[in-house]
Design an enzyme around this catalytic site. Sequence first.
Site, short mmCIF file in Angstrom:
data_model
loop_
_atom_site.label_atom_id
_atom_site.label_comp_id
_atom_site.label_asym_id
_atom_site.label_seq_id
_atom_site.Cartn_x
_atom_site.Cartn_y
_atom_site.Cartn_z
N SER A 254 0.85 -1.19 0.00
CA SER A 254 0.00 0.00 0.00
C SER A 254 0.88 1.23 0.00
CB SER A 254 -0.89 0.01 1.24
OG SER A 254 -0.09 0.34 2.37
N LYS A 255 0.24 2.38 -0.04
CA LYS A 255 0.98 3.64 -0.09
C LYS A 255 1.95 3.80 1.08
CE LYS A 255 -2.18 6.33 -2.90
NZ LYS A 255 -3.62 6.19 -2.62
N ARG A 256 1.64 3.10 2.17
CA ARG A 256 2.54 3.16 3.32
C ARG A 256 3.95 2.70 2.96
NH1 ARG A 256 2.49 -0.31 7.01
NH2 ARG A 256 1.01 -1.69 5.99
#
Length: 492
Positions: A254-256
């Site tokens: 994910s963007k994390r």
Amino acid sequence: MSVRVRYAPSPTGLQHIGGIRTALFNYFFAKSSGGKFILRVEDTDRERYSDESLNDLYETLDWLGIKWDEGPVVGGPYGPYIQSERFDIYKKYAEQLVKEGKAYYCYCTPERLEKLREEQIKNKSEYQGYDRHCANLTEEERAELERQGIKPVIRLKVPTEGKTTFHDVIMGDITRKNKDISPDPILLKSDGFPTYHLANVIDDHLMGITHIMRAQEWIPSGPLHVLLYEAFGWDVPVYCHLPMVMGKDGQKLSKRHGSTAVREFREKGYLPEAIINYVTLVGWSLDGSTEFLSKEQLEKCFKMENIHKNPGKFDYKKLDWFNSQYIRMADDERIASLMTPYLVKAGFVSAHPTAEEEEKILKLVKPAKERMKVISDIVDLSRFLFVDEPVEDETAYIAKGSDLEKTKEALEKGGKILFDMLRDGRKDEEIEEALIKLSQELEIKVNGVFQPIRVAITNSQVSLPLFDSISLLGLDEASRRFERALKMIKEK
Ligand code: GLU
Ligand code: ZN
């Protein structure tokens, strides 16, 4: 039976690594088995739809060089391939199921359903979801509701007994009790819009899809889809749910973890061949060891059996490594033209580079290839050639394990060796050797000599290889900068 597979994204966001991996697996499977790769746009969720996402889909596939045999733009015998253009089809099939007693009209208002939900929560009811209130309406009741002008939805009758099983090439048999499948899901909404399940199953059937390769997160929809195929009396395609794409920490990517949108990778200067090669290796391998595979090779050698069962890890560093390797392998002219927009944006060259600027860019390619992980790195690597901003902070000159005094000495003695030998026309290797010898005399690491010299000449700790930097700057300019830095450091 010839293979027909599809990539069926919903244009509700930018194409991301996981989606593109699904597209690539489908594409390579189609190519390697002499089949067809179909693109279908699943845009039934009009609230989350955006034109930008649709354009991004086309642009991304285009950039990767993934051509679809049938789909939007190119057409094909089973079109249209955009679901919002197929609404009559879905309506017709949903009504057919009603006629056959396999689905029914439901007139429940959103208020009733909301109340039902609240009660179920309040009573901690074991039974969750729709209570099948409209499953057994009489003709009269139905006629009355119609007369009131209530627009119904169509719901599938899910059996309350028994089980449903589907076979997945990778996961094996997946079985679910029918009573655990969502009770009578909506197939067609009251405004005539189909839900994902209905449109997806109808299209896969009508488009002759033989294998469904999609992300594992769709497994829960599998039993319901099988019930739908059965209700229609259609053959169930072969399922192959793909392993998840995880970040390094084992959590879903994910963007994390960093960029996930392919567009962002493109903007940073990743090459499409690096993305294709690396992304295909996330959850798939040829033989467990081959790393470099071109698109053309993958079009021949991709096998479904080699898809892994376990989640694949997406490692940004590994992608960087692949990218730097592909940069080195690419033609100089191509790299020059890829670097140009970054140099223009940084204001280093004019928007339409002059012949002189073009020549300068081309000269940059060879040394830049040694250092770039992504093409945008060229800005920091080549800044010294276009602007002269000397580094005044002495700590930048001091290598690990060295100190200010040793750095002063290394700079003074090293600079003399370097420029004397360069003026004598000595070979780079000889000069390098002499500088290494100096580091031994000064009892510091090699970098204790090279780092201050490099910072003095390139105004930066990240730069192109030293000899290339000097030759790009010209000996006189390099020496001028060097003397300036030496003077500055000696005063510290
Ligand atoms: N439209 C779905 C998606 O966005 C397609 C799922 C499937 O391939 O069946 O992933
Ligand atoms: Zn109802």
